[in-house]
Design a protein around this motif. Structure first.
Motif, PDB file in Angstrom:
ATOM      1  N   ASN A 170       0.577  -1.169   0.079  1.00  0.00           N
ATOM      2  CA  ASN A 170       0.064  -0.025  -0.048  1.00  0.00           C
ATOM      3  C   ASN A 170       0.978   1.398  -0.150  1.00  0.00           C
ATOM      4  O   ASN A 170       0.671   2.104  -0.559  1.00  0.00           O
ATOM      5  N   ALA A 171       2.023   1.111   0.647  1.00  0.00           N
ATOM      6  CA  ALA A 171       2.765   2.403   0.694  1.00  0.00           C
ATOM      7  C   ALA A 171       3.388   2.662  -0.597  1.00  0.00           C
ATOM      8  O   ALA A 171       3.602   3.896  -1.087  1.00  0.00           O
ATOM      9  N   GLU A 172       3.633   1.393  -1.354  1.00  0.00           N
ATOM     10  CA  GLU A 172       4.293   1.673  -2.866  1.00  0.00           C
ATOM     11  C   GLU A 172       3.199   2.303  -3.681  1.00  0.00           C
ATOM     12  O   GLU A 172       3.303   3.164  -4.583  1.00  0.00           O
ATOM     13  N   ILE A 173       1.959   1.926  -3.698  1.00  0.00           N
ATOM     14  CA  ILE A 173       0.840   2.596  -4.241  1.00  0.00           C
ATOM     15  C   ILE A 173       0.493   3.806  -4.022  1.00  0.00           C
ATOM     16  O   ILE A 173       0.448   4.719  -5.083  1.00  0.00           O
ATOM     17  N   LEU A 174       0.859   4.420  -2.905  1.00  0.00           N
ATOM     18  CA  LEU A 174       0.715   5.777  -2.420  1.00  0.00           C
ATOM     19  C   LEU A 174       1.690   6.592  -2.841  1.00  0.00           C
ATOM     20  O   LEU A 174       1.640   7.623  -3.613  1.00  0.00           O
ATOM     21  N   MET A 175       3.089   5.983  -2.807  1.00  0.00           N
ATOM     22  CA  MET A 175       4.181   6.680  -3.680  1.00  0.00           C
ATOM     23  C   MET A 175       4.114   6.864  -5.031  1.00  0.00           C
ATOM     24  O   MET A 175       4.490   7.870  -5.366  1.00  0.00           O
ATOM     25  N   ARG A 176       3.514   5.758  -5.820  1.00  0.00           N
ATOM     26  CA  ARG A 176       3.393   5.923  -7.070  1.00  0.00           C
ATOM     27  C   ARG A 176       2.421   7.222  -7.363  1.00  0.00           C
ATOM     28  O   ARG A 176       2.617   8.012  -8.399  1.00  0.00           O
ATOM     29  N   GLY A 177       1.282   7.158  -6.553  1.00  0.00           N
ATOM     30  CA  GLY A 177       0.327   8.288  -6.871  1.00  0.00           C
ATOM     31  C   GLY A 177       0.871   9.574  -6.459  1.00  0.00           C
ATOM     32  O   GLY A 177       0.590  10.624  -7.264  1.00  0.00           O
ATOM     33  N   LEU A 178       1.788   9.709  -5.550  1.00  0.00           N
ATOM     34  CA  LEU A 178       2.210  10.936  -5.021  1.00  0.00           C
ATOM     35  C   LEU A 178       3.539  11.546  -6.198  1.00  0.00           C
ATOM     36  O   LEU A 178       3.638  12.654  -6.220  1.00  0.00           O
ATOM     37  N   ALA A 179       3.970  10.534  -6.819  1.00  0.00           N
ATOM     38  CA  ALA A 179       4.856  10.912  -7.768  1.00  0.00           C
ATOM     39  C   ALA A 179       4.132  11.774  -8.869  1.00  0.00           C
ATOM     40  O   ALA A 179       4.932  12.369  -9.691  1.00  0.00           O
ATOM     41  N   HIS A 180       3.013  11.251  -9.140  1.00  0.00           N
ATOM     42  CA  HIS A 180       2.366  12.221 -10.214  1.00  0.00           C
ATOM     43  C   HIS A 180       1.693  13.419  -9.745  1.00  0.00           C
ATOM     44  O   HIS A 180       1.733  14.648 -10.790  1.00  0.00           O
ATOM     45  N   VAL A 181       1.285  13.547  -8.481  1.00  0.00           N
ATOM     46  CA  VAL A 181       0.783  14.696  -8.002  1.00  0.00           C
ATOM     47  C   VAL A 181       1.176  15.038  -6.686  1.00  0.00           C
ATOM     48  O   VAL A 181       1.122  14.135  -5.855  1.00  0.00           O
ATOM     49  N   GLY A 182       1.663  16.215  -6.482  1.00  0.00           N
ATOM     50  CA  GLY A 182       2.249  16.664  -5.177  1.00  0.00           C
ATOM     51  C   GLY A 182       1.097  16.492  -4.160  1.00  0.00           C
ATOM     52  O   GLY A 182      -0.197  16.698  -4.333  1.00  0.00           O
ATOM     53  N   ILE A 183       1.422  16.052  -2.875  1.00  0.00           N
ATOM     54  CA  ILE A 183       0.576  15.602  -1.716  1.00  0.00           C
ATOM     55  C   ILE A 183      -0.159  17.007  -1.484  1.00  0.00           C
ATOM     56  O   ILE A 183      -1.476  17.160  -1.293  1.00  0.00           O
ATOM     57  N   VAL A 184       0.394  18.050  -1.415  1.00  0.00           N
ATOM     58  CA  VAL A 184      -0.091  19.562  -1.054  1.00  0.00           C
ATOM     59  C   VAL A 184      -1.272  19.878  -2.010  1.00  0.00           C
ATOM     60  O   VAL A 184      -2.351  20.203  -1.668  1.00  0.00           O
ATOM     61  N   ALA A 185      -0.938  19.473  -3.256  1.00  0.00           N
ATOM     62  CA  ALA A 185      -2.247  19.725  -4.129  1.00  0.00           C
ATOM     63  C   ALA A 185      -3.460  18.847  -4.189  1.00  0.00           C
ATOM     64  O   ALA A 185      -4.177  19.211  -4.401  1.00  0.00           O
ATOM     65  N   LEU A 186      -2.846  17.591  -3.899  1.00  0.00           N
ATOM     66  CA  LEU A 186      -4.135  16.657  -3.453  1.00  0.00           C
ATOM     67  C   LEU A 186      -4.862  17.057  -2.336  1.00  0.00           C
ATOM     68  O   LEU A 186      -6.198  17.070  -2.573  1.00  0.00           O
ATOM     69  N   VAL A 187      -4.275  17.588  -1.232  1.00  0.00           N
ATOM     70  CA  VAL A 187      -5.134  17.988  -0.278  1.00  0.00           C
ATOM     71  C   VAL A 187      -6.038  19.013  -0.579  1.00  0.00           C
ATOM     72  O   VAL A 187      -7.053  19.320  -0.013  1.00  0.00           O
ATOM     73  N   ASP A 188      -5.181  20.183  -1.193  1.00  0.00           N
ATOM     74  CA  ASP A 188      -5.977  21.349  -1.670  1.00  0.00           C
ATOM     75  C   ASP A 188      -7.213  21.062  -2.398  1.00  0.00           C
ATOM     76  O   ASP A 188      -8.302  21.863  -2.131  1.00  0.00           O
TER      77      ASP A 188
END
Length: 338
Positions: A170-188
């Motif tokens: 699951n950590a790997e899945i999260l990292m792959r997702g975050l590689a495409h879109v920054g976490i701050v942008a996702l939260v916003d």
């Protein structure tokens, strides 16, 4: 009281559906909140925006606080990594250990060699905030990649038990997702804070770019600016300065609409057209600030005049503008030919 009994039974039912590790995360959050209360630090930031980040099938609750900090809850991270790994009593004890304040999602002893004091005192320093009537323990949203990296490093070192590999996945899945879109942008985006952030940025621009009070009229547009327009349009230059109304539309398109986004709209609001005449009482440039707005206008006019001078006709000038101002040059005034 029947209502109270029903509410209590509902709470018990929800608690029974939680895994031991999820209950551990909630208990850990409560312990940290009590620890904060004991220190007397009760001036907590408040969650103003809430949402849920979606990465594949993973859903991660998040929030933006009134101080602008983006956070994800300890319980949320624990849940998205996967709450079934057993040894819940050990995790709970580790997470509540005096002085450690290790997050539940990093409590397994096998992860300890991969967790530095720098990470614990930096990205993984807990953020206690108030969400309505609840106290919540969270972490900076930017800590999420560090959390995933710890799990992946442990997996790479073959340090995990078989039942812990699912969390690393699951950590790997999260990292792959975050590689495409920054976490701050996702939260916003998830919390709806993006629109408010954009408004804040716009307000900052306008406060610097526009004057608090209308300035006295002064000649800001050189005669050559208008003469070049007439030359490129192949119009006869007026002897008495009575310019065609098209010049105003052209000026808006190649000057004011090329200023920072939002400036033109605010100028139109501050300087509306008068009923009956369709004209504006003041000149737009009288509302630009002397330290930033006016110099930027002057520089922009000089660039336009330079482009006009090297252009043999209006279509060529239009192409030059598109090249010189690509970010905003596509939406042009191409229908202003008379």
């Amino acid at each position: 009281m029947p209502g109270h009994r029903k509410h209590s039974q509902g709470g018990i039912a929800r608690a029974e559906k939680l895994s031991p590790e999820e209950r551990s995360a909630i208990a850990s959050s409560a312990a940290k909140a009590r620890w904060l209360e004991d220190t007397g630090e009760d001036d907590l930031p408040k969650a103003t925006h809430r949402g849920e980040i979606s990465i594949g099938d993973i859903k991660l609750p998040c929030a933006v606080l009134d101080n602008g900090q983006r956070v994800v809850s300890e319980f949320g991270i624990t849940r998205v990594l996967g709450s079934r790994s057993g040894a819940s009593k050990r995790l709970k004890k580790a997470s509540e250990e005096d002085g450690a304040l290790v997050p539940v999602f990093l409590a397994p002893p096998r992860l300890k060699p991969f967790i530095s004091d720098e990470i614990l005192n930096g990205p993984l320093k807990p953020v206690i905030y108030r969400d309505k009537q609840r106290r919540v323990v969270g972490y900076s949203a930017e800590a999420l990649p560090a959390v995933c990296e710890i799990w992946l490093e442990a997996r790479h070192a073959n340090a995990l038990q078989q039942q812990q590999l699912a969390k690393a996945q699951n950590a790997e899945i999260l990292m792959r997702g975050l590689a495409h879109v920054g976490i701050v942008a996702l939260v916003d985006e998830a919390t709806g804070y993006q629109s408010e952030r954009d408004r804040d940025e716009l307000n900052k621009i306008l406060s610097c770019y526009l004057a608090d009070e209308r300035l006295k009229w002064a000649k800001r547009f050189p005669d050559e600016f208008y003469k070049q327009i007439y030359r490129l349009k192949k119009w006869r230059w007026p002897n008495h300065g009575n310019r065609t109304p098209y010049v105003g539309k052209i000026t808006n398109a190649i000057v004011y609409e090329k200023l920072p986004p939002g400036v033109m709209k605010e100028l139109q609001s501050r300087n509306p057209t008068q009923e009956g005449t369709g004209r504006r009482k003041w000149k737009h440039h009288q509302f630009l600030s002397e330290d930033i707005g006016q110099p930027d206008l002057r520089d922009h006019l000089m660039q336009l005049i330079a482009l006009m001078r090297i252009s043999p006709d209006w279509p060529t000038f239009e192409n030059h503008i598109k090249l010189a101002f690509p970010a905003r040059g596509d939406q042009m005034f191409l229908d202003l030919e008379s």
